[in-house]
Motif scaffolding. Structure first.
Motif, PDB file in Angstrom:
ATOM      1  N   THR A 193      38.640 -13.734  24.142  1.00 45.61           N
ATOM      2  CA  THR A 193      38.451 -12.608  25.067  1.00 45.61           C
ATOM      3  C   THR A 193      39.741 -12.182  25.736  1.00 45.61           C
ATOM      4  O   THR A 193      39.729 -11.332  26.619  1.00 45.61           O
ATOM      5  CB  THR A 193      37.437 -13.005  26.162  1.00 45.61           C
ATOM      6  OG1 THR A 193      37.910 -14.168  26.859  1.00 45.61           O
ATOM      7  CG2 THR A 193      36.079 -13.315  25.550  1.00 45.61           C
ATOM      8  N   ILE A 244      45.331 -13.603  29.421  1.00 41.87           N
ATOM      9  CA  ILE A 244      44.157 -14.083  30.159  1.00 41.87           C
ATOM     10  C   ILE A 244      44.330 -13.690  31.625  1.00 41.87           C
ATOM     11  O   ILE A 244      45.206 -14.215  32.321  1.00 41.87           O
ATOM     12  CB  ILE A 244      44.012 -15.609  30.013  1.00 41.87           C
ATOM     13  CG1 ILE A 244      43.872 -15.969  28.531  1.00 41.87           C
ATOM     14  CG2 ILE A 244      42.811 -16.118  30.807  1.00 41.87           C
ATOM     15  CD1 ILE A 244      44.010 -17.452  28.242  1.00 41.87           C
ATOM     16  N   PRO A 248      42.487 -12.482  35.537  1.00 39.84           N
ATOM     17  CA  PRO A 248      41.303 -12.675  36.380  1.00 39.84           C
ATOM     18  C   PRO A 248      40.768 -11.355  36.933  1.00 39.84           C
ATOM     19  O   PRO A 248      41.512 -10.393  37.120  1.00 39.84           O
ATOM     20  CB  PRO A 248      41.850 -13.525  37.524  1.00 39.84           C
ATOM     21  CG  PRO A 248      43.250 -12.996  37.716  1.00 39.84           C
ATOM     22  CD  PRO A 248      43.731 -12.633  36.320  1.00 39.84           C
ATOM     23  N   ALA A 289      31.317 -14.726  39.409  1.00 36.86           N
ATOM     24  CA  ALA A 289      32.025 -15.268  38.253  1.00 36.86           C
ATOM     25  C   ALA A 289      31.061 -15.987  37.316  1.00 36.86           C
ATOM     26  O   ALA A 289      30.277 -16.830  37.758  1.00 36.86           O
ATOM     27  CB  ALA A 289      33.118 -16.230  38.704  1.00 36.86           C
ATOM     28  N   GLU A 318      32.608 -17.088  34.363  1.00 36.65           N
ATOM     29  CA  GLU A 318      33.612 -17.915  33.697  1.00 36.65           C
ATOM     30  C   GLU A 318      34.717 -18.217  34.707  1.00 36.65           C
ATOM     31  O   GLU A 318      35.230 -17.313  35.372  1.00 36.65           O
ATOM     32  CB  GLU A 318      34.192 -17.198  32.482  1.00 36.65           C
ATOM     33  CG  GLU A 318      35.217 -18.042  31.726  1.00 36.65           C
ATOM     34  CD  GLU A 318      35.742 -17.330  30.491  1.00 36.65           C
ATOM     35  OE1 GLU A 318      35.711 -17.925  29.408  1.00 36.65           O
ATOM     36  OE2 GLU A 318      36.190 -16.166  30.625  1.00 36.65           O
ATOM     37  N   LEU A 359      38.404 -18.529  25.651  1.00 30.89           N
ATOM     38  CA  LEU A 359      39.395 -17.816  26.459  1.00 30.89           C
ATOM     39  C   LEU A 359      40.274 -16.946  25.575  1.00 30.89           C
ATOM     40  O   LEU A 359      40.532 -15.774  25.887  1.00 30.89           O
ATOM     41  CB  LEU A 359      40.281 -18.812  27.210  1.00 30.89           C
ATOM     42  CG  LEU A 359      39.751 -19.405  28.510  1.00 30.89           C
ATOM     43  CD1 LEU A 359      40.759 -20.404  29.067  1.00 30.89           C
ATOM     44  CD2 LEU A 359      39.471 -18.326  29.517  1.00 30.89           C
ATOM     45  N   THR A 392      27.719 -21.523  34.683  1.00 28.35           N
ATOM     46  CA  THR A 392      29.041 -20.900  34.678  1.00 28.35           C
ATOM     47  C   THR A 392      29.955 -21.682  33.747  1.00 28.35           C
ATOM     48  O   THR A 392      30.035 -22.909  33.840  1.00 28.35           O
ATOM     49  CB  THR A 392      29.643 -20.883  36.103  1.00 28.35           C
ATOM     50  OG1 THR A 392      28.754 -20.205  36.988  1.00 28.35           O
ATOM     51  CG2 THR A 392      30.992 -20.187  36.116  1.00 28.35           C
ATOM     52  N   ARG A 415      35.466 -13.038  35.033  1.00 29.04           N
ATOM     53  CA  ARG A 415      36.331 -14.214  35.034  1.00 29.04           C
ATOM     54  C   ARG A 415      37.012 -14.407  36.391  1.00 29.04           C
ATOM     55  O   ARG A 415      37.521 -13.450  36.980  1.00 29.04           O
ATOM     56  CB  ARG A 415      37.385 -14.085  33.952  1.00 29.04           C
ATOM     57  CG  ARG A 415      38.393 -15.236  33.921  1.00 29.04           C
ATOM     58  CD  ARG A 415      39.420 -15.009  32.838  1.00 29.04           C
ATOM     59  NE  ARG A 415      38.796 -15.111  31.518  1.00 29.04           N
ATOM     60  CZ  ARG A 415      39.232 -14.453  30.449  1.00 29.04           C
ATOM     61  NH1 ARG A 415      40.261 -13.617  30.549  1.00 29.04           N
ATOM     62  NH2 ARG A 415      38.633 -14.604  29.292  1.00 29.04           N
TER      63      ARG A 415
END
Length: 284
Positions: A281, A28, A30, A182, A184, A278, A234, A2
């Protein structure tokens, strides 16, 4: 993998701070951070201090520090500065800002958090340079280059090459994130032009010039979005951020309102069907 991709947007950067707060509050996070211009500033801070407490400190800088960084530009001195220098302002004040935002590590290779990339544009030929591709790149150089907005700040010199604001080549660097692994992307796009800009803010050489730049950057970003959607390889979550009341370019006194607007817009997105993957996960 991500990625958070943060667009440019000048003094509208607090919108992204509010959005980042909400994303982290929902678990969430990165693995990759990519930013252009003010997006590079915010991404750099998160890469250095990847916590909610760190974002609170970033919000404090925007609210308390940013309004004191620059005085208004006297219109009477604009022609003289344009004739005698490479920008309306010295980049010394900008350097002082960057030194607050830049990670303490001297090189990208020393960063321990999410992988960080910043986009800048080569003044000589218009090519895009991605700082962070080389481990020996310095975050300080990446930030100074990516935020060197033409007309306002002089170019920043790295290895004998002059660089300017990354938005002039890619204001929403989605492909940069995809090409670096990436699958996502959460894109935090600052939208400030066209119908969002009040007519009262479009008077004077500086205001008109900046509006023209914002329109161009917005068109480039939309092209990047369409290309990414058409490729389909993506997963893209596009969160378009805009202030409830546009303060106009160079007004740093509306950070609180913009942080709240960024939070509200992001919360709305996370409660939409597009955000289901989102939340599934997200970290507990």
């Amino acid at each position: 993998m991500r990625a958070f991709v943060l667009s440019g947007g000048g003094n509208y950067g607090p919108l992204q701070v509010g959005a980042l707060q909400v994303l982290l509050e929902h678990g969430i996070w990165p693995e990759i951070l990519v930013g252009t211009s003010v997006g590079a500033l915010n991404a750099s801070w998160l890469a250095s201090v990847p916590t909610l407490a760190g974002l609170q400190n970033l919000a404090r800088i925007w609210v308390e520090g940013a309004p004191r960084l620059y005085s208004s530009i006297n219109p009477l001195v604009i022609p003289l500065r344009l004739a005698r220098s490479d920008g309306l302002l010295s980049n010394e004040p900008l350097l002082r800002i960057i030194q607050r935002w830049a990670p303490p590590e001297k090189t990208f290779g020393e960063l321990a958090g999410p992988r960080l990339f910043m986009v800048a544009t080569c003044l000589r030929d218009g090519s895009m340079r991605v700082f962070g591709d080389r481990s020996e790149d310095r975050p300080l150089d990446g930030l100074m280059s990516s935020t060197a907005l033409p007309l306002i700040f002089p170019p920043w010199i790295v290895d004998g090459e002059a660089y300017i604001d990354g938005g002039t080549s890619c204001n929403l660097p989605l492909r940069v994130a995809a090409e670096r692994g990436a699958d996502e992307i959460i894109a935090l796009q600052i939208c400030t032009s066209s119908s969002q800009t009040k007519e009262e803010h479009l008077h004077g050489t500086l205001a008109i010039s900046m509006q023209a730049i914002f329109l161009l950057l917005g068109r480039l970003a939309n092209q990047e979005i369409e290309n990414m959607k058409n490729e389909g390889s993506t997963r893209l979550h596009l969160i378009q951020l805009h202030p409830d009341q546009d303060p106009g370019f160079w007004n740093f006194n509306s950070a609180v309102d913009m942080i709240l607007a960024g939070r509200r817009i992001t919360e709305q997105y996370l409660h939409s069907p597009e955000a289901e993957s989102l939340l599934v996960t997200a970290r507990p």
